[in-house]
Design an enzyme around this catalytic site. Structure first.
Site, PDB file in Angstrom:
ATOM      1  N   HIS A 119       7.867   8.686  14.078  1.00  0.00           N
ATOM      2  CA  HIS A 119       7.422   7.405  13.529  1.00  0.00           C
ATOM      3  C   HIS A 119       8.493   6.760  12.649  1.00  0.00           C
ATOM      4  O   HIS A 119       8.530   5.541  12.511  1.00  0.00           O
ATOM      5  CB  HIS A 119       6.128   7.584  12.730  1.00  0.00           C
ATOM      6  N   CYS A 122      -8.793 -11.370   1.054  1.00  0.00           N
ATOM      7  CA  CYS A 122      -9.195 -12.771   1.158  1.00  0.00           C
ATOM      8  C   CYS A 122     -10.413 -12.805   2.072  1.00  0.00           C
ATOM      9  O   CYS A 122     -11.079 -11.782   2.241  1.00  0.00           O
ATOM     10  CB  CYS A 122      -8.050 -13.656   1.655  1.00  0.00           C
ATOM     11  N   ASP A 152      -8.324 -13.784  -3.364  1.00  0.00           N
ATOM     12  CA  ASP A 152      -8.628 -15.191  -3.553  1.00  0.00           C
ATOM     13  C   ASP A 152     -10.071 -15.305  -4.041  1.00  0.00           C
ATOM     14  O   ASP A 152     -10.705 -14.284  -4.348  1.00  0.00           O
ATOM     15  CB  ASP A 152      -8.363 -16.006  -2.271  1.00  0.00           C
ATOM     16  N   THR A 171     -10.710 -13.066   5.416  1.00  0.00           N
ATOM     17  CA  THR A 171     -10.544 -12.209   6.591  1.00  0.00           C
ATOM     18  C   THR A 171      -9.507 -11.104   6.393  1.00  0.00           C
ATOM     19  O   THR A 171      -9.452 -10.171   7.181  1.00  0.00           O
ATOM     20  CB  THR A 171     -10.094 -13.023   7.819  1.00  0.00           C
ATOM     21  N   HIS A 183       1.509   6.498  10.613  1.00  0.00           N
ATOM     22  CA  HIS A 183       2.470   6.085  11.640  1.00  0.00           C
ATOM     23  C   HIS A 183       3.387   4.949  11.214  1.00  0.00           C
ATOM     24  O   HIS A 183       4.522   4.889  11.686  1.00  0.00           O
ATOM     25  CB  HIS A 183       1.733   5.645  12.907  1.00  0.00           C
TER      26      HIS A 183
END
Length: 155
Positions: free
Chosen positions: A135, A67, A10, A69, A100
């Protein structure tokens, strides 16, 4: 091995995307830009979705989305079936997300980490390989949830 990557962003992550694109291209990666290149408000779900669709379709090998965060853009990406996008603010989590969880997209925040940390996170993520084994069962369960939307129905 990932060689072709979608990168989305963004408006908060313009400079970080530019620097990461240059960094990755210098290392031989092909980059498909699905983010904004303009410094005006841009809705992160658009580029998160576009990158995720490219990853899910197999047109690219993986995706990196940024973005403020990393959270909002990752939420949008994770709505696409087949996407396992992890938000990482340090290299260890990025590495384990591949080993994993077989993550196929990586997200982080331009307001949370700096460019040099972003490079370390990306390197750790790209260098790690899915370990499979124990996994794989968990990744399969995640993929079943996508199909059924209810873990109790899946198992």
């Amino acid at each position: 091995m990932m060689k072709k990557l979608a990168i989305g962003n963004d408006h908060t992550a313009l400079e970080m995307k530019r620097e990461l694109t240059e960094y990755l291209e210098a290392k031989g990666y092909e980059i498909v830009n699905v983010g904004t290149d303009e410094p005006v408000s841009f809705h992160y779900p658009i580029s998160g979705y576009k990158a995720a669709k490219l990853v899910a379709s197999g047109e690219v090998d993986g995706g990196i989305i940024i973005c403020g965060t990393g959270l909002g853009i990752s939420l949008a990406a994770n709505k696409v079936n087949g996407i396992r996008c992890c938000v990482c603010s340090e290299p260890y989590t990025a590495k384990l997300s591949r080993q994993h969880n077989n993550s196929n997209m990586l997200a982080f925040g331009a307001r949370v980490i700096g460019v040099e940390m972003a490079k370390m996170i990306v390197d750790a993520w790209l260098e790690a390989e899915f370990q499979g084994g124990r996994h794989q069962n968990r990744v399969d369960m995640i993929m079943e949830i996508e199909q059924t939307q209810d873990l109790k129905e899946a198992h």
